[in-house]
Write an enzyme that holds these catalytic residues in place. Sequence first.
Site, PDB file in Angstrom:
ATOM      1  N   SER A   1      51.451  41.860  32.587  1.00 22.12           N
ATOM      2  CA  SER A   1      52.486  42.767  33.078  1.00 22.12           C
ATOM      3  C   SER A   1      53.689  42.709  32.146  1.00 22.12           C
ATOM      4  O   SER A   1      53.982  41.663  31.562  1.00 22.12           O
ATOM      5  CB  SER A   1      52.874  42.328  34.486  1.00 22.12           C
ATOM      6  OG  SER A   1      54.167  42.773  34.800  1.00 22.12           O
TER       7      SER A   1
ATOM      8  N   LYS B   1      50.948  37.528  35.225  1.00 21.29           N
ATOM      9  CA  LYS B   1      49.835  38.439  35.509  1.00 21.29           C
ATOM     10  C   LYS B   1      48.747  38.456  34.438  1.00 21.29           C
ATOM     11  O   LYS B   1      49.017  38.402  33.245  1.00 21.29           O
ATOM     12  CB  LYS B   1      50.362  39.867  35.686  1.00 21.29           C
ATOM     13  CG  LYS B   1      51.194  40.105  36.927  1.00 21.29           C
ATOM     14  CD  LYS B   1      50.486  39.785  38.230  1.00 21.29           C
ATOM     15  CE  LYS B   1      49.398  40.766  38.582  1.00 21.29           C
ATOM     16  NZ  LYS B   1      49.895  42.081  38.929  1.00 21.29           N
TER      17      LYS B   1
ATOM     18  N   GLU C   1      39.567  48.623  35.811  1.00 16.08           N
ATOM     19  CA  GLU C   1      40.299  49.675  36.542  1.00 16.08           C
ATOM     20  C   GLU C   1      40.179  51.022  35.822  1.00 16.08           C
ATOM     21  O   GLU C   1      40.093  52.078  36.450  1.00 16.08           O
ATOM     22  CB  GLU C   1      41.770  49.290  36.678  1.00 16.08           C
ATOM     23  CG  GLU C   1      41.994  48.121  37.633  1.00 16.08           C
ATOM     24  CD  GLU C   1      43.384  47.516  37.477  1.00 16.08           C
ATOM     25  OE1 GLU C   1      44.363  48.277  37.382  1.00 16.08           O
ATOM     26  OE2 GLU C   1      43.477  46.284  37.416  1.00 16.08           O
TER      27      GLU C   1
ATOM     28  N   HIS D   1      30.218  46.180  54.745  1.00 19.17           N
ATOM     29  CA  HIS D   1      31.570  46.497  55.257  1.00 19.17           C
ATOM     30  C   HIS D   1      32.628  45.593  54.633  1.00 19.17           C
ATOM     31  O   HIS D   1      33.669  45.353  55.229  1.00 19.17           O
ATOM     32  CB  HIS D   1      31.632  46.385  56.787  1.00 19.17           C
ATOM     33  CG  HIS D   1      30.512  47.087  57.482  1.00 19.17           C
ATOM     34  ND1 HIS D   1      30.595  48.394  57.894  1.00 19.17           N
ATOM     35  CD2 HIS D   1      29.267  46.670  57.805  1.00 19.17           C
ATOM     36  CE1 HIS D   1      29.444  48.754  58.453  1.00 19.17           C
ATOM     37  NE2 HIS D   1      28.622  47.731  58.402  1.00 19.17           N
TER      38      HIS D   1
END
Length: 490
Positions: A301, A307, A314, A180
């Site tokens: 970024s 970043k 992804e 979980h």
Amino acid sequence: MPDDQAAKIAKSKKTEKAKLEEPDSGALLKGRLSEAPDPALLKASASIDFDYKLAAYDVKGSMAHAKMLEKSGLISHDDLNKILAGLKTILSEILEGRFTFDPLLEDVHMNVEKALTDLIGPVGAKLHAARSRNDQVVLDERLFLREKSQIIGRELRNLREALLIKSEECGLAPMPGYTHLQRAQPVLLAHHLMAYYQMLSRDQQRLNQTKERLLIMPLGSGALAGTGLPIEPQGVADDLEFTSLAPNSLDAVSSRDFLLEFLSFSAILMVNMSRLAEDIVLWCTSEFNFATLPDSLTTTSSMMPQKKNPDGAELIRGKAGRTFGNLMTLLTTLKGLPLSYNRDLQEDKEPLFDTVETLETVLPLASKLVCGLIFNLPRLREAANDGNALATDLAERLVLKGVAFRKAHEIVGSLAAFAAENGQSLRDLSDKQLKAASNLINRALIDELTLELNLQARRTSPGGTSPETTRRQMAKAWDRLRQEKLDGWL
Ligand code: ARG
């Protein structure tokens, strides 16, 4: 001007001329129809924009077919030599990117055949005896997928090897195991990585299991019913290393379950890789801080200078969706089709090509991400040593002392709840507080339940996370990988 450039221009001029003289796609099929296809129909039916990817396989299939025609006495030895020489020239043009595809010729098969007759004259028109585009296209797809399956199989094996190497590298480093997405019990980092190895090994098995059904040779089926010409398709099968002949011509030209199997394998593989990618994304957050990736495998970024984003992971996660879509597309295309061939079947190619290209893109990337992961081992150990991570062990200790598991669960659960109310964990409770819950629990028992003990002396059940079982798991995996290297496939 380089030779190949000249040839290309000459070729496109030839095509221009052909268009003027024979402006319909039926340049090779004139007879039945007296009108050129309506542009609206042509737009929908021309598949050359994508099926040009089958061109080299189409030529190789035609070479084997021509040899078979000669063996069967349907063309002379002289004809065969001319056809083979023409096809050889066309194959090099294709492989060197010099072949000019003409959309007016509809598909890859007509393009190759027209090029052949342009090149060697009327004898080229003998090639299509005992064959239809309906069995031809299935042969091309089978040849294509066989080659791609081998490449994909190799890349998948590399990814499994990367996971195994990384697992070895992690040694006995602990990490929190989750259910979980809540800390559950400590596990070995190697055990966690090996879980992905196991998933991907089943994917490899699934891919290997498609082989037998992929190696069925469809030529001889003709348009749908076979052919009245005296042919010997076994010759084509031997030549192209197929292991069996299609036993039913209707099935051969209209079934695409060999593609569905590949698309299913791919979708499942992408689910598994997507989950690995998701773990990598989580591990690289400041919140988890379990791992970092080398700069070369991250992006930054355009606006936020600080970043460092795990875009590769992804994108693996993101590209999974299109492979599921490709499987659904083909399932849906096939669902309502009566036997045998229907033009709907032409829609099988884009999902296939897209999935192949997706796997060819993401598998090497996934291997690099796994190799590149730099784990923050002190942080992983600290997180694994969570004061509540011993709860299950404590309950199991009570069971060993004769307490029923449900009762033990309740005792430890109430202790954990009591500790949580005070912002503490099981490890922070005093002897008195522990004894209040059960006279079988005390500080000494809690102190005995160290992270090391938890991992080393316990979890030795088959497939458990103890160092011993994990090491055994890895040794077996190495044996299997080495064996696979010797076996290969196809
Ligand atoms: N391009 C077609 C396909 O991919 C080849 C077969 C065409 N057959 C036909 N009967 N029109 O399915």
